[in-house]
Design an enzyme around this catalytic site. Structure first.
Site, PDB file in Angstrom:
ATOM      1  N   GLU A 102      39.543 -68.468 -49.056  1.00  0.00           N
ATOM      2  CA  GLU A 102      38.531 -67.287 -49.339  1.00  0.00           C
ATOM      3  C   GLU A 102      39.541 -66.147 -49.609  1.00  0.00           C
ATOM      4  O   GLU A 102      39.222 -65.351 -50.559  1.00  0.00           O
ATOM      5  CB  GLU A 102      37.490 -67.023 -48.325  1.00  0.00           C
ATOM      6  CG  GLU A 102      36.564 -68.270 -48.459  1.00  0.00           C
ATOM      7  CD  GLU A 102      35.823 -68.426 -47.138  1.00  0.00           C
ATOM      8  OE1 GLU A 102      35.794 -67.462 -46.108  1.00  0.00           O
ATOM      9  OE2 GLU A 102      35.167 -69.654 -46.900  1.00  0.00           O
ATOM     10  N   SER A 157      33.843 -78.334 -43.294  1.00  0.00           N
ATOM     11  CA  SER A 157      32.415 -79.026 -43.065  1.00  0.00           C
ATOM     12  C   SER A 157      32.543 -79.886 -41.970  1.00  0.00           C
ATOM     13  O   SER A 157      31.958 -80.980 -41.793  1.00  0.00           O
ATOM     14  CB  SER A 157      31.804 -79.643 -44.243  1.00  0.00           C
ATOM     15  OG  SER A 157      31.503 -78.581 -45.282  1.00  0.00           O
ATOM     16  N   GLY A 214      34.329 -73.427 -39.592  1.00  0.00           N
ATOM     17  CA  GLY A 214      33.678 -72.146 -39.995  1.00  0.00           C
ATOM     18  C   GLY A 214      32.130 -72.260 -39.539  1.00  0.00           C
ATOM     19  O   GLY A 214      32.185 -71.866 -38.466  1.00  0.00           O
ATOM     20  N   GLY A 215      31.248 -72.735 -40.376  1.00  0.00           N
ATOM     21  CA  GLY A 215      29.712 -72.772 -39.975  1.00  0.00           C
ATOM     22  C   GLY A 215      29.459 -73.163 -38.591  1.00  0.00           C
ATOM     23  O   GLY A 215      28.723 -72.239 -37.871  1.00  0.00           O
ATOM     24  N   GLY A 258      32.388 -74.986 -46.322  1.00  0.00           N
ATOM     25  CA  GLY A 258      30.870 -74.555 -46.376  1.00  0.00           C
ATOM     26  C   GLY A 258      30.125 -75.308 -47.453  1.00  0.00           C
ATOM     27  O   GLY A 258      28.895 -74.749 -47.751  1.00  0.00           O
ATOM     28  N   GLU A 310      42.753 -77.394 -45.747  1.00  0.00           N
ATOM     29  CA  GLU A 310      41.077 -77.214 -46.026  1.00  0.00           C
ATOM     30  C   GLU A 310      40.968 -77.524 -47.309  1.00  0.00           C
ATOM     31  O   GLU A 310      41.232 -76.317 -48.119  1.00  0.00           O
ATOM     32  CB  GLU A 310      40.811 -75.892 -45.504  1.00  0.00           C
ATOM     33  CG  GLU A 310      40.997 -75.506 -44.270  1.00  0.00           C
ATOM     34  CD  GLU A 310      40.101 -74.336 -43.620  1.00  0.00           C
ATOM     35  OE1 GLU A 310      39.391 -74.788 -42.679  1.00  0.00           O
ATOM     36  OE2 GLU A 310      40.261 -73.239 -44.231  1.00  0.00           O
ATOM     37  N   HIS A 349      43.828 -68.162 -45.773  1.00  0.00           N
ATOM     38  CA  HIS A 349      42.451 -68.793 -45.891  1.00  0.00           C
ATOM     39  C   HIS A 349      42.103 -69.097 -47.480  1.00  0.00           C
ATOM     40  O   HIS A 349      42.523 -68.093 -48.200  1.00  0.00           O
ATOM     41  CB  HIS A 349      41.544 -68.314 -45.181  1.00  0.00           C
ATOM     42  CG  HIS A 349      40.327 -69.121 -45.182  1.00  0.00           C
ATOM     43  ND1 HIS A 349      39.094 -69.174 -46.093  1.00  0.00           N
ATOM     44  CD2 HIS A 349      39.670 -69.990 -44.022  1.00  0.00           C
ATOM     45  CE1 HIS A 349      38.426 -70.061 -45.713  1.00  0.00           C
ATOM     46  NE2 HIS A 349      38.561 -70.445 -44.577  1.00  0.00           N
ATOM     47  N   ASN A 383      36.413 -70.342 -36.889  1.00  0.00           N
ATOM     48  CA  ASN A 383      36.669 -68.939 -37.956  1.00  0.00           C
ATOM     49  C   ASN A 383      35.248 -68.532 -38.023  1.00  0.00           C
ATOM     50  O   ASN A 383      34.645 -69.153 -38.914  1.00  0.00           O
ATOM     51  CB  ASN A 383      37.495 -69.674 -39.239  1.00  0.00           C
ATOM     52  CG  ASN A 383      37.644 -68.467 -40.213  1.00  0.00           C
ATOM     53  OD1 ASN A 383      37.108 -67.310 -39.993  1.00  0.00           O
ATOM     54  ND2 ASN A 383      37.861 -68.866 -41.345  1.00  0.00           N
ATOM     55  N   TRP A 384      34.963 -67.436 -37.348  1.00  0.00           N
ATOM     56  CA  TRP A 384      33.610 -66.739 -37.651  1.00  0.00           C
ATOM     57  C   TRP A 384      33.376 -66.319 -39.068  1.00  0.00           C
ATOM     58  O   TRP A 384      32.361 -65.896 -39.359  1.00  0.00           O
ATOM     59  CB  TRP A 384      33.389 -65.796 -36.696  1.00  0.00           C
ATOM     60  CG  TRP A 384      33.181 -66.325 -35.311  1.00  0.00           C
ATOM     61  CD1 TRP A 384      33.651 -67.543 -34.721  1.00  0.00           C
ATOM     62  CD2 TRP A 384      32.949 -65.610 -34.137  1.00  0.00           C
ATOM     63  NE1 TRP A 384      33.493 -67.433 -33.426  1.00  0.00           N
ATOM     64  CE2 TRP A 384      32.832 -66.322 -32.815  1.00  0.00           C
ATOM     65  CE3 TRP A 384      32.577 -64.057 -33.711  1.00  0.00           C
ATOM     66  CZ2 TRP A 384      32.579 -65.861 -31.598  1.00  0.00           C
ATOM     67  CZ3 TRP A 384      32.251 -63.649 -32.619  1.00  0.00           C
ATOM     68  CH2 TRP A 384      32.326 -64.619 -31.486  1.00  0.00           C
ATOM     69  N   LYS A 385      34.536 -65.891 -39.666  1.00  0.00           N
ATOM     70  CA  LYS A 385      34.406 -65.072 -40.944  1.00  0.00           C
ATOM     71  C   LYS A 385      33.618 -63.859 -40.921  1.00  0.00           C
ATOM     72  O   LYS A 385      33.871 -63.318 -39.976  1.00  0.00           O
ATOM     73  CB  LYS A 385      33.926 -66.076 -42.160  1.00  0.00           C
ATOM     74  CG  LYS A 385      34.292 -67.511 -42.317  1.00  0.00           C
ATOM     75  CD  LYS A 385      33.900 -68.401 -43.214  1.00  0.00           C
ATOM     76  CE  LYS A 385      34.902 -69.647 -43.101  1.00  0.00           C
ATOM     77  NZ  LYS A 385      34.602 -70.705 -44.502  1.00  0.00           N
TER      78      LYS A 385
HETATM   79  P1  PGA Z   1      33.233 -74.674 -42.824  1.00  0.00           P
HETATM   80  O1  PGA Z   1      34.526 -73.716 -42.953  1.00  0.00           O
HETATM   81  O2  PGA Z   1      33.646 -75.265 -41.552  1.00  0.00           O
HETATM   82  O3  PGA Z   1      31.929 -73.799 -42.838  1.00  0.00           O
HETATM   83  O4  PGA Z   1      33.342 -75.611 -44.021  1.00  0.00           O
HETATM   84  C1  PGA Z   1      35.912 -73.980 -42.667  1.00  0.00           C
HETATM   85  C2  PGA Z   1      36.668 -72.935 -43.032  1.00  0.00           C
HETATM   86  O5  PGA Z   1      36.530 -72.180 -43.949  1.00  0.00           O
HETATM   87  O6  PGA Z   1      37.838 -72.356 -42.326  1.00  0.00           O
END
Ligand code: PGA
Length: 249
Positions: free
Chosen positions: A96, A212, A233-234, A172, A166, A94, A9-11
């Site tokens: 967020e 993470s 994510g990251g 993050g 998650e 998600h 997930n590149w966000k």
């Molecule tokens: P992260 O994000 O790997 O940067 O913690 C995961 C996500 O939000 O899908």
């Protein structure tokens, strides 16, 4: 029996050019892995991402879809449009979006239906906040998210869905749930699904862990029985790290 999946997930990261480069790097580095790889870039990358990956085993997904079919919804993107760009997956709920756009379980249920009606596989996200975990409410919160978001689905529909657990406190932050903590909730999610749809349905659904995940911890987490891969994510923004994670099975 169920699919192992690693989804990146590149966000809101990467320009179109940077995105094309990253996808090409992933395609060049990747040699057969034991999982379905899904790249989930921002909307504007979707068509070109599908063009680049069309002859590969990499699938493309979107980060969200509208709850509406079409019409006067400025700024929104429908599940049908996402499908028409060649995508197979869409993230729904998600944390967020739940937090920043006030997306409720009931709204997300509508989005999940939009996805399925347009032959997209929803990756339905659930997970508790730090406050909820510290109050020992994580099981209850996740149960409600699953019940309200998914339990109107038919057996066939839920079998065509993916769940991502998650914990918000691990996204993050560099703090990962331990492999045992992940397994505990994943097993709990599978039990709730088994109670509603029967064990054989529950055994078919891929449940991903997100928060993470890095090359250093992926293997330990993915080794757990009820963890069928990750939503990354990251670490999905660097081809080398992302591919290393896909080798974690
Ligand atoms: P992260 O994000 O790997 O940067 O913690 C995961 C996500 O939000 O899908």
């Amino acid at each position: 029996m169920r699919k192992n999946i690693v989804a990146g997930n590149w966000k809101m990261n990467k320009s179109l050019e940077e995105g094309k480069t990253l996808i090409s790097e992933i395609m060049n580095t990747q040699n057969s892995s034991d999982c379905q790889i899904i790249i989930i870039p921002p909307f504007i990358h979707l068509s070109v991402a599908n063009e680049i990956t069309c002859n590969s085993n990499i699938a493309i997904g979107a980060q969200d879809c509208s709850a509406n079919q079409s019409g006067a919804y400025t700024g929104e993107v429908s599940a049908q449009m996402i499908k028409s760009a060649g995508c197979q997956y869409v993230i729904v709920g998600h944390s967020e979006r739940r937090a920043m756009h006030n997306e409720s379980n009931n709204l997300l249920n509508i989005k999940v239906n939009q996805a399925l009606e347009n032959k997209l596989t929803p990756i339905y996200c659930c997970g508790e906040t730090l406050e909820e975990r510290e109050a020992n409410r994580h099981f209850e919160v996740v149960k409600q998210q699953i019940q309200e978001g998914l339990f109107t689905l038919t057996e066939e529909q839920i079998k065509n869905s993916v769940i991502a657990y998650e914990p918000v406190w691990a996204i993050g932050t560099g703090k990962t749930a331990s492999a045992d903590q992940a397994q505990e909730i994943h097993n709990y999610i599978r039990t709730i699904i088994a109670d509603k749809y029967g064990n054989s349905v529950a055994q078919e659904i891929s449940i991903l862990y997100g928060g993470s995940v890095k090359p250093q911890n992926a293997q330990e987490i993915f080794a757990k029985e009820d963890v069928d891969g990750g939503l990354i994510g990251g670490a999905s923004l660097k081809a080398e790290d992302f591919i290393a994670i896909t080798k974690g099975f």
